[in-house]
Design an enzyme around this catalytic site. Sequence first.
Site, PDB file in Angstrom:
ATOM      1  N   SER A 241       0.842  -1.194   0.000  1.00 27.34           N
ATOM      2  CA  SER A 241       0.000   0.000   0.000  1.00 27.34           C
ATOM      3  C   SER A 241       0.880   1.248   0.000  1.00 27.34           C
ATOM      4  CB  SER A 241      -0.845  -0.048   1.280  1.00 27.34           C
ATOM      5  OG  SER A 241      -1.970   0.765   1.180  1.00 27.34           O
ATOM      6  N   PRO A 242       0.416   2.342  -0.624  1.00 27.87           N
ATOM      7  CA  PRO A 242       1.245   3.559  -0.644  1.00 27.87           C
ATOM      8  C   PRO A 242       1.504   4.095   0.762  1.00 27.87           C
ATOM      9  CG  PRO A 242      -0.970   3.976  -1.512  1.00 27.87           C
ATOM     10  CD  PRO A 242      -0.843   2.506  -1.342  1.00 27.87           C
TER      11      PRO A 242
ATOM     12  N   CYS B 233       3.551   7.392   2.621  1.00 28.43           N
ATOM     13  CA  CYS B 233       4.367   8.606   2.673  1.00 28.43           C
ATOM     14  C   CYS B 233       5.579   8.360   3.550  1.00 28.43           C
ATOM     15  CB  CYS B 233       3.591   9.746   3.329  1.00 28.43           C
ATOM     16  SG  CYS B 233       2.239  10.341   2.350  1.00 28.43           S
TER      17      CYS B 233
ATOM     18  N   ALA C 159       1.826   8.823  -1.824  1.00 24.87           N
ATOM     19  CA  ALA C 159       1.128  10.007  -2.310  1.00 24.87           C
ATOM     20  C   ALA C 159       2.156  11.009  -2.839  1.00 24.87           C
ATOM     21  CB  ALA C 159       0.321  10.632  -1.172  1.00 24.87           C
TER      22      ALA C 159
ATOM     23  N   GLN D   9       1.137   6.775  -6.725  1.00 26.58           N
ATOM     24  CA  GLN D   9      -0.134   7.387  -6.321  1.00 26.58           C
ATOM     25  C   GLN D   9      -0.062   8.895  -6.564  1.00 26.58           C
ATOM     26  OE1 GLN D   9      -1.316   7.722  -2.132  1.00 26.58           O
ATOM     27  NE2 GLN D   9      -3.147   6.540  -2.606  1.00 26.58           N
TER      28      GLN D   9
ATOM     29  N   TYR E 228      -8.178  13.947   1.528  1.00 26.57           N
ATOM     30  CA  TYR E 228      -7.352  14.857   0.725  1.00 26.57           C
ATOM     31  C   TYR E 228      -8.221  15.468  -0.376  1.00 26.57           C
ATOM     32  CZ  TYR E 228      -3.668  13.047   3.620  1.00 26.57           C
ATOM     33  OH  TYR E 228      -2.914  12.718   4.719  1.00 26.57           O
TER      34      TYR E 228
ATOM     35  N   ARG F 293      -7.861   5.087  -5.451  1.00 25.99           N
ATOM     36  CA  ARG F 293      -8.120   4.821  -4.021  1.00 25.99           C
ATOM     37  C   ARG F 293      -9.216   5.763  -3.553  1.00 25.99           C
ATOM     38  NH1 ARG F 293      -4.114   3.640   1.049  1.00 25.99           N
ATOM     39  NH2 ARG F 293      -4.318   1.568   0.140  1.00 25.99           N
TER      40      ARG F 293
ATOM     41  N   LEU G 117      -5.608  -3.171   8.198  1.00 26.64           N
ATOM     42  CA  LEU G 117      -5.399  -4.221   9.195  1.00 26.64           C
ATOM     43  C   LEU G 117      -5.523  -5.632   8.608  1.00 26.64           C
ATOM     44  CD1 LEU G 117      -6.763  -2.716  12.513  1.00 26.64           C
ATOM     45  CD2 LEU G 117      -4.412  -3.307  11.925  1.00 26.64           C
TER      46      LEU G 117
ATOM     47  N   ARG H  17       1.286  -1.186   7.221  1.00 31.43           N
ATOM     48  CA  ARG H  17       2.132  -1.276   8.424  1.00 31.43           C
ATOM     49  C   ARG H  17       2.807  -2.636   8.576  1.00 31.43           C
ATOM     50  NH1 ARG H  17      -2.502   1.254  12.003  1.00 31.43           N
ATOM     51  NH2 ARG H  17      -3.643   0.150  10.371  1.00 31.43           N
TER      52      ARG H  17
HETATM   53  C1  LIG Z   1       3.622   5.475   7.220  1.00 32.26           C
HETATM   54  C2  LIG Z   1       2.321   5.473   6.477  1.00 32.26           C
HETATM   55  C3  LIG Z   1       2.176   6.305   5.384  1.00 32.26           C
HETATM   56  C4  LIG Z   1       0.983   6.281   4.634  1.00 32.26           C
HETATM   57  N1  LIG Z   1       0.890   7.035   3.488  1.00 32.26           N
HETATM   58  C5  LIG Z   1      -0.163   6.851   2.658  1.00 32.26           C
HETATM   59  C6  LIG Z   1      -0.166   7.402   1.360  1.00 32.26           C
HETATM   60  O1  LIG Z   1       0.797   8.024   0.905  1.00 32.26           O
HETATM   61  N2  LIG Z   1      -1.282   7.226   0.601  1.00 32.26           N
HETATM   62  C7  LIG Z   1      -2.346   6.489   1.048  1.00 32.26           C
HETATM   63  O2  LIG Z   1      -3.333   6.350   0.320  1.00 32.26           O
HETATM   64  N3  LIG Z   1      -2.344   5.919   2.249  1.00 32.26           N
HETATM   65  C8  LIG Z   1      -1.272   6.053   3.048  1.00 32.26           C
HETATM   66  N4  LIG Z   1      -1.225   5.395   4.237  1.00 32.26           N
HETATM   67  C9  LIG Z   1      -2.318   4.463   4.581  1.00 32.26           C
HETATM   68  C10 LIG Z   1      -1.950   3.047   4.154  1.00 32.26           C
HETATM   69  O3  LIG Z   1      -1.699   2.958   2.769  1.00 32.26           O
HETATM   70  C11 LIG Z   1      -3.058   2.058   4.557  1.00 32.26           C
HETATM   71  O4  LIG Z   1      -4.218   2.368   3.837  1.00 32.26           O
HETATM   72  C12 LIG Z   1      -3.351   2.083   6.050  1.00 32.26           C
HETATM   73  O5  LIG Z   1      -2.159   2.153   6.811  1.00 32.26           O
HETATM   74  C13 LIG Z   1      -4.145   0.838   6.477  1.00 32.26           C
HETATM   75  O6  LIG Z   1      -3.444  -0.328   6.129  1.00 32.26           O
HETATM   76  P1  LIG Z   1      -2.570  -1.178   7.210  1.00 32.26           P
HETATM   77  O7  LIG Z   1      -3.507  -1.548   8.320  1.00 32.26           O
HETATM   78  O8  LIG Z   1      -2.075  -2.358   6.416  1.00 32.26           O
HETATM   79  O9  LIG Z   1      -1.456  -0.303   7.690  1.00 32.26           O
HETATM   80  C14 LIG Z   1      -0.068   5.426   5.026  1.00 32.26           C
HETATM   81  C15 LIG Z   1       0.089   4.617   6.155  1.00 32.26           C
HETATM   82  C16 LIG Z   1       1.264   4.612   6.861  1.00 32.26           C
HETATM   83  C17 LIG Z   1       1.405   3.687   8.031  1.00 32.26           C
END
Ligand SMILES: Cc1cc2nc3c(=O)[nH]c(=O)nc-3n(C[C@H](O)[C@H](O)[C@H](O)COP(=O)(O)O)c2cc1C
Length: 354
Positions: A22-23, A25, A57, A99, A181, A229, A300, A323
Amino acid sequence: MSYLFSPLTVRGITMQNRAWVSPMCQYSAHEGVATNWHDVHIGSFATGGAGLIVMEATGVVPEGRISTQCLGIWNEKQRDRLIPIVEFAHSMGTKIGIQLAHAGRKGSCLPPWSERPMATLQEGGWECLAPSAISFGGKYPTPRALTISEIDKLIISFGNAAKRAISAGFDLVEIHGAHGYLIHQFLSPISNIRTDEFGGSFENRTRFLREITKSVRANIPDSMPLFLRISASDWLEGGWSIEESILLAKELKDLGVDLVDVSSGGTSSGAPVPVGPGYQVPFSDRIKNEAKILTAAVGLITDALQAEEIVASGKADAVMMAREMLRNPRWPLAAAKLLGAEVAWPLQLLRGQN
Ligand SMILES: Cc1cc2nc3c(=O)[nH]c(=O)nc-3n(C[C@H](O)[C@H](O)[C@H](O)COP(=O)(O)O)c2cc1C
């Protein structure tokens, strides 16, 4: 047979499996240009067996970044520094997307580990722009409402950014329409109270995204997948809803969106989000099966059997993980082993297999 580790072809691109990054930042760019950190961050996933990595992003214009240290793709210098990152992913057999984003009223921040949240103009910050002059609340200032001519220019900027992304070698583009956003700010009646053709009715609130989709599609080859997304729900009374998301997915499919990456929330920090394992999967399930479009589920998803079940039961075509991938960038290699599936290991890592 593992569903998670079966290939997925979208237009002209085949992802070797459906365990995707997943993307995320990284707040580690300088003037929007990637740094060594990005080589290692993306490189670690590229050596980990994921079928697809979606880069973070990335601002289509300077004031589209979330923070002063977010990636950008509004100039050639930024594009050129992404090329070796893309090439390395490809050398590992991994597909890589980017993204494209605009932060709107949630921009001009400092990286989250800074002592203060917002960047001053002297620190490279900027005036935030949004559909309406409504603050997100908390640390965020009141943005200025975009004029129609500024909106028109932004639509073109998304298209130009997509063109640059292709020239850097990316396999696909994902439009960031989630997490409160700019695009999501237009979609949600909570952040959009415009009275012109970009506000009010569903058709008007979705116009900005429809025009961006057309602009991006016009600038990428037919053979290239286009992902979107969205936040499927604001989780708020009177906010953007799952029903609107399904309708939107149907409309955007006709405009060339191939896959909806289904997240949620981000319009208000006070929204009662029932966070728990796979909590956004039911939204993916509904969008996939009611709008008849490919989806990725996110949120999650951490366990191989859980990810396998999501794909095998037809609730999503792929899973995106954030994560858990930070904790264990080579998660797919271990998950494939557990599921008895084949995944190509980098030759350099083969001795670690047993
Ligand atoms: C460090 C970090 C940076 C993130 N940056 C972005 C991002 O650039 N674009 C986006 O759509 N979501 C971003 N997210 C959200 C994740 O892509 C994801 O949707 C969210 O963490 C839930 O998934 P997970 O439970 O596997 O972490 C970010 C999450 C984390 C932890």
